[in-house]
Enzyme design. Sequence first.
Site, PDB file in Angstrom:
ATOM      1  N   LYS A 215       0.840  -1.200   0.000  1.00  0.00           N
ATOM      2  CA  LYS A 215       0.000   0.000   0.000  1.00  0.00           C
ATOM      3  C   LYS A 215       0.873   1.247   0.000  1.00  0.00           C
ATOM      4  CE  LYS A 215      -4.228   1.277  -0.470  1.00  0.00           C
ATOM      5  NZ  LYS A 215      -4.918   0.888  -1.721  1.00  0.00           N
ATOM      6  N   ASP A 216       2.047   1.123  -0.610  1.00  0.00           N
ATOM      7  CA  ASP A 216       2.912   2.285  -0.767  1.00  0.00           C
ATOM      8  C   ASP A 216       3.566   2.187  -2.131  1.00  0.00           C
ATOM      9  OD1 ASP A 216       4.390   4.630  -0.245  1.00  0.00           O
ATOM     10  OD2 ASP A 216       4.546   4.129   1.872  1.00  0.00           O
ATOM     11  N   GLU A 217       4.806   2.571  -2.259  1.00  0.00           N
ATOM     12  CA  GLU A 217       5.438   2.634  -3.573  1.00  0.00           C
ATOM     13  C   GLU A 217       5.384   1.283  -4.290  1.00  0.00           C
ATOM     14  OE1 GLU A 217       5.971   5.620  -4.053  1.00  0.00           O
ATOM     15  OE2 GLU A 217       6.550   6.517  -2.158  1.00  0.00           O
TER      16      GLU A 217
END
Length: 446
Positions: A215-217
Amino acid sequence: MPALPILALALAPLLVNGQLSGSVGPLTSAHSKAATKTCNVLDYGAVADNSTDIGSALSEAWDACSDGGLIYIPPGDYAMDTWVSLSGGKATAIILDGTIYRTGTDGGNMILVENSSDFELYSNSSSGAVQGFGYVYHREGDLDGPRILRLQDVSNFAVHDIILVDAPAFHFVMDDCSDGEVYNMAIRGGNSGGLDGIDVWGSNIWVHDVEVTNKDECVTVKGPANNILVESIYCNWSGGCAMGSLGADTDITDILYRNVYTWSSNQMYMIKSNGGSGTVNNTLLENFIGRGNRYSLDVDSYWSSMTAVDGDGVQLSNITFKNWKGTEADGAERGPIKVVCSDTAPCTDITIEDFAMWTESGDEQTYTCESAYGDGFCLEDSDSTTSYTTTQTVTTAPSGYSATTMAADLTTDFGTTASIPIPTIPTSFYPGLTAISPLASAATTA
């Protein structure tokens, strides 16, 4: 020891078209490295019992083969209680055919490779993996555990056909590396920020055929960076691809992303900064497909999730967004085009073309531009670069926005409180395209 089923690789680094400035990859093949010397971690004390620490054995095998040779981690389950710093390698490869399970609790990097050249890390079986068990940290709200893999100041390298799962922090970082290739990977992390898939900065690096869940990069370029080619990327319930965060003295140029498929993520692509200085220029972002994402094209020079940096802002210029299609989650709440540039460092020579996206909720969407100059949609075409803000509301779906989906799109995230299963590496990362290079497992069994 029986002969290793080593993937046959070209003796010369690979040269491809695009934004690369030259050849990428190892200078010598794994075959030639193995012919020089082979160091099996079992001979240095490793035991595939998922209990005995592999850290010291891997370090000793590296020391024995770091001047030229191949380190072999056979199939089996290995515990890692102590981290390894593998430094000064020359013409060295690591074959990871087993699975490494984190048991240690130190911070830092589980596997750090630094100050090395002509390096390769891969799995013959395309199933070698590192299981970080990050959920043990995340269920307690702790995002300060170790990263899984970091390459620092490594040149002429390749990392491929391995799986990284549930990092306590970042999964894979390339720090000031050059002339490298990363491909045929699956990265699967928890559903939280701070669990980056791939972060890369350096020079002349090709990243392709990678699937990321987190849920990030997804795959993100940071600075300084030049001549980075990122293609055939599958952000499957992820944060999405990005550039940044950008701060002081930013220096990023000659970046190409193409064939990026993004499903149920935060954004299709984001350039993020807040103040700062320096430049980003000569960047092409083409052939993007998105579905179910909060943001689509998102340039935010006042990104509130980072602390403002001293400076008038990062100057963005000569950036093209081309052939984007698909749908966004809610086009009225978060429109598919957002180009918000610094009033004191306006964006120039921005182009948005062949862009067709439509909202999944409601019957309208917005395009927002601020201090952004160029051609297309809400961008102002003017020799003047005075500050402005405009928002256009569209109530008719554009033609051609419908796009092909991927059969492996996840139906839910993996949360942060339970162990994440180890996936297999897919053979397609973008609709209608097969992987640029076949999986190593296919080559070794052919």
